[in-house]
Design an enzyme around this catalytic site. Structure first.
Site, PDB file in Angstrom:
ATOM      1  N   ASN A 147       0.866  -1.181   0.000  1.00 43.21           N
ATOM      2  CA  ASN A 147       0.000   0.000   0.000  1.00 43.21           C
ATOM      3  C   ASN A 147       0.901   1.229   0.000  1.00 43.21           C
ATOM      4  OD1 ASN A 147      -1.743   2.115   0.505  1.00 43.21           O
ATOM      5  ND2 ASN A 147      -2.810   1.120   2.209  1.00 43.21           N
ATOM      6  N   HIS A 200      -9.448   6.753  -1.898  1.00 42.73           N
ATOM      7  CA  HIS A 200      -9.420   6.131  -0.569  1.00 42.73           C
ATOM      8  C   HIS A 200     -10.579   5.156  -0.403  1.00 42.73           C
ATOM      9  CE1 HIS A 200      -7.153   9.944   0.905  1.00 42.73           C
ATOM     10  NE2 HIS A 200      -6.289   8.996   0.593  1.00 42.73           N
ATOM     11  N   ARG A 202      -1.402  18.929  -0.758  1.00 44.62           N
ATOM     12  CA  ARG A 202      -2.407  19.302  -1.755  1.00 44.62           C
ATOM     13  C   ARG A 202      -3.355  20.358  -1.192  1.00 44.62           C
ATOM     14  NH1 ARG A 202      -4.102  13.267  -3.330  1.00 44.62           N
ATOM     15  NH2 ARG A 202      -2.607  12.756  -1.706  1.00 44.62           N
ATOM     16  N   GLU A 260      -6.581  -1.177   5.256  1.00 42.01           N
ATOM     17  CA  GLU A 260      -6.638  -1.293   3.805  1.00 42.01           C
ATOM     18  C   GLU A 260      -5.909  -2.542   3.327  1.00 42.01           C
ATOM     19  OE1 GLU A 260      -6.371   2.926   1.831  1.00 42.01           O
ATOM     20  OE2 GLU A 260      -5.141   2.921   3.642  1.00 42.01           O
ATOM     21  N   ARG A 282      -2.250  -1.644  -3.887  1.00 40.70           N
ATOM     22  CA  ARG A 282      -3.201  -0.546  -3.899  1.00 40.70           C
ATOM     23  C   ARG A 282      -2.816   0.385  -5.047  1.00 40.70           C
ATOM     24  NH1 ARG A 282      -2.648   5.037  -0.834  1.00 40.70           N
ATOM     25  NH2 ARG A 282      -4.663   5.947  -1.304  1.00 40.70           N
TER      26      ARG A 282
END
Length: 398
Positions: A7, A183, A242, A385, A94
Site C-alpha cells: 500500500n 481512498h 495538496r 486497507e 493498492r
C-alpha cells in the site's frame, strides 16, 4: 495462501503479509516520510506467537528504494518470513486511480499497466509510485500473481447527480470527466466495521480519512453516495501537500497575470500547498511542534484543516438527511486527538457531542468517543486497507 500487500501512499509504504484467509498478518511494516528528512522503516514479525520489531533510520529518497529494503527484510536474516520468492502466491497492490476502466480487483498484465500509466496525470502523487512498486514486485516475486485493487472502485455506486460536473455532457462521454473518488478501500473497510458495530445495515455514515491525503465520504446503507475527492485526488479537504478545493479563477489568474505554466500550477497545487504551503510542513506532527513553539502560520494551518472537514460534515449531513455515525480513520484521524476535538467542536446542532475523556484515552481499536447521550456516534476505526486488499485478492484468485 501467502499474499503480500503493498500500500504505497504519497510519502509512505505500508505492507503486510497474510496467510489467507486468516486476518492476522504474519508480518507488517511501514516505510515512513519517504523523500522527507527523518525517514525510517518499522518492520514487525510475529514468530511463534511472539513479536519482534526492527526500527531502522535511513534517508529513503523514493518508493522504489523503500520497497527494495522491505523485500530484503522479508527474505533475509534471522527473522525472515519467506525462504524464496516463490513462497509468495500473490502480491496485492493498492492503485489509486482506475478511471472508468476498473471497478474491482484486477490481475495485472501489460494492458493493465498501460492503463495505470495513462492515468498518471490524474493521480500524479500516487499512480507513478504504485506503478513503480508493481515493477519492483514483478522482478522480485516473478512467480506471484500481481493484483491491482483500485481506490476508485468503492465509489462506483455514487449517483449521477453527485458524480457529474456542471459542464457539457460531451466532456463526460468523450473524456470521462466526472467524480471518481479515492481512498475507497479505506472507506469501504471502516464503514463495514462501523456498520457491524452499530448493528444496523440501514445506516447513514460519514467516513473521514485523514492522512497525508485526506477525503471524506457519505455512505448510505454501505454504499458510497458522495465523496470529497473528484476527477483526481486534489479536490476536497486540505491535505499534506495538496490544496484541496480552490476557486478555478485562481488558476486562470496565475496563468494570465503571472505566466504560470501548467506544470508549475500542478506542482503548486499538488506538492507545495496544504499543510506544507500554509504551515511549513506536510507532516501533522511537525505542524503540532511548530504550534507549540508559537508559530502562527502553523496555527492557521490547523484551523484551515479542521474548518474544511466541518464544512463537509455539514454538507454530507444534508445529503444523507441525517447521520448515525462519524468515523475518524487513517494516520491523522486515528492519532491526532486534538484534531478530532477541533472537528467535532460546535457540531452539537447535528447531534454530535464528543466525550473529551474517551477521545483522550483512545487505544488503537474501534472505539466510540462520543458522549453516551450523543445522537450521532463518533467512532475511531483503525483502517486496515491491507487486509481489505488481501481479501479482494484472495476472492479473485479463488
Amino acid at each position: 495462501m501467502n499474499i503480500l500487500v503493498i500500500n504505497s501512499g504519497s510519502s509512505s509504504i505500508k505492507y503486510q503479509l497474510f496467510k489467507m484467509p486468516l486476518q492476522q498478518p504474519v508480518c507488517s511494516g511501514l516505510v515512513e516520510r519517504i523523500g522527507i528528512e527523518g525517514s525510517f522503516i518499522k518492520h514487525t514479525v510475529y514468530p511463534n506467537g511472539e513479536k519482534y520489531t526492527l526500527e531502522k533510520d535511513a534517508f529513503i529518497s523514493n518508493h522504489g528504494e523503500g520497497l527494495k529494503q522491505v523485500l530484503a527484510l522479508l527474505s533475509e536474516g534471522e527473522h525472515a518470513i519467506i525462504a524464496k520468492p516463490e513462497d509468495i502466491v500473490a502480491v496485492g497492490h493498492r492503485v489509486v486511480h482506475g478511471g472508468e476502466h476498473f471497478a474491482g480487483a484486477t490481475l495485472i498484465n501489460d494492458e493493465v499497466k498501460q492503463q495505470i500509466k495513462k492515468l498518471f496525470s490524474l493521480a500524479p502523487l500516487h499512480n507513478p509510485v504504485n506503478y513503480k512498486c508493481i515493477e519492483v514486485a514483478e522482478q522480485t516475486f516473478f512467480a506471484a500473481k500481481q493484483v491491482a485493487v483500485f481506490d476508485t472502485a468503492f465509489h462506483q455506486s455514487i449517483p449521477q447527480q453527485a458524480y457529474r460536473y456542471a459542464i457539457p455532457e460531451w466532456y463526460y462521454k468523450e473524456h470521462g470527466i466526472r467524480v471518481y473518488g479515492f481512498h475507497g478501500t479505506s472507506h469501504k473497510y471502516v464503514s463495514e466495521q462501523a456498520i457491524k458495530w452499530l448493528g444496523k445495515s440501514e445506516s447513514k455514515i460519514i467516513s473521514v480519512h485523514l492522512g497525508n491525503g485526506c477525503s471524506i465520504t457519505a455512505i448510505k446503507n454501505g454504499k458510497s453516495i458522495d465523496t470529497s475527492m473528484g476527477f483526481g485526488p486534489l479536490s476536497g479537504l486540505m491535505m499534506g501537500t495538496r490544496s484541496g478545493d480552490i476557486d478555478p479563477s485562481v488558476i486562470f489568474h496565475l496563468m494570465e497575470h503571472s505566466g504560470y505554466t501548467l506544470e508549475q500550477l500542478s506542482t503548486l497545487l499538488n506538492k507545495q500547498s496544504g499543510l506544507l504551503g500554509v504551515g511549513g510542513s506536510s507532516d501533522m506532527r511537525d505542524i503540532r511542534k511548530l504550534v507549540n513553539e508559537g508559530n502562527e502560520a502553523a496555527k492557521l494551518a490547523l484551523e484551515l484543516y479542521a474548518y474544511r472537514i466541518k464544512k463537509f460534515i455539514g454538507s454530507y449531513a444534508a445529503v444523507l438527511n441525517g447521520i448515525d455515525a462519524v468515523i475518524f480513520t487513517a494516520g491523522v484521524g486515528e492519532n491526532d486527538l486534538d484534531m478530532r476535538a477541533a472537528v467535532c467542536d460546535e457540531l452539537s446542532y447535528l447531534g454530535i457531542q464528543l466525550d473529551l475523556n474517551k477521545n483522550r484515552n483512545y487505544k488503537s481499536q474501534l472505539t466510540e468517543i462520543s458522549q453516551t447521550n450523543s445522537k450521532v456516534k463518533v467512532l475511531v476505526v483503525p483502517t486496515n486497507e491491507e487486509y481489505e486488499i488481501a481479501n479482494q485478492c484472495f476472492n479473485l484468485l479463488n
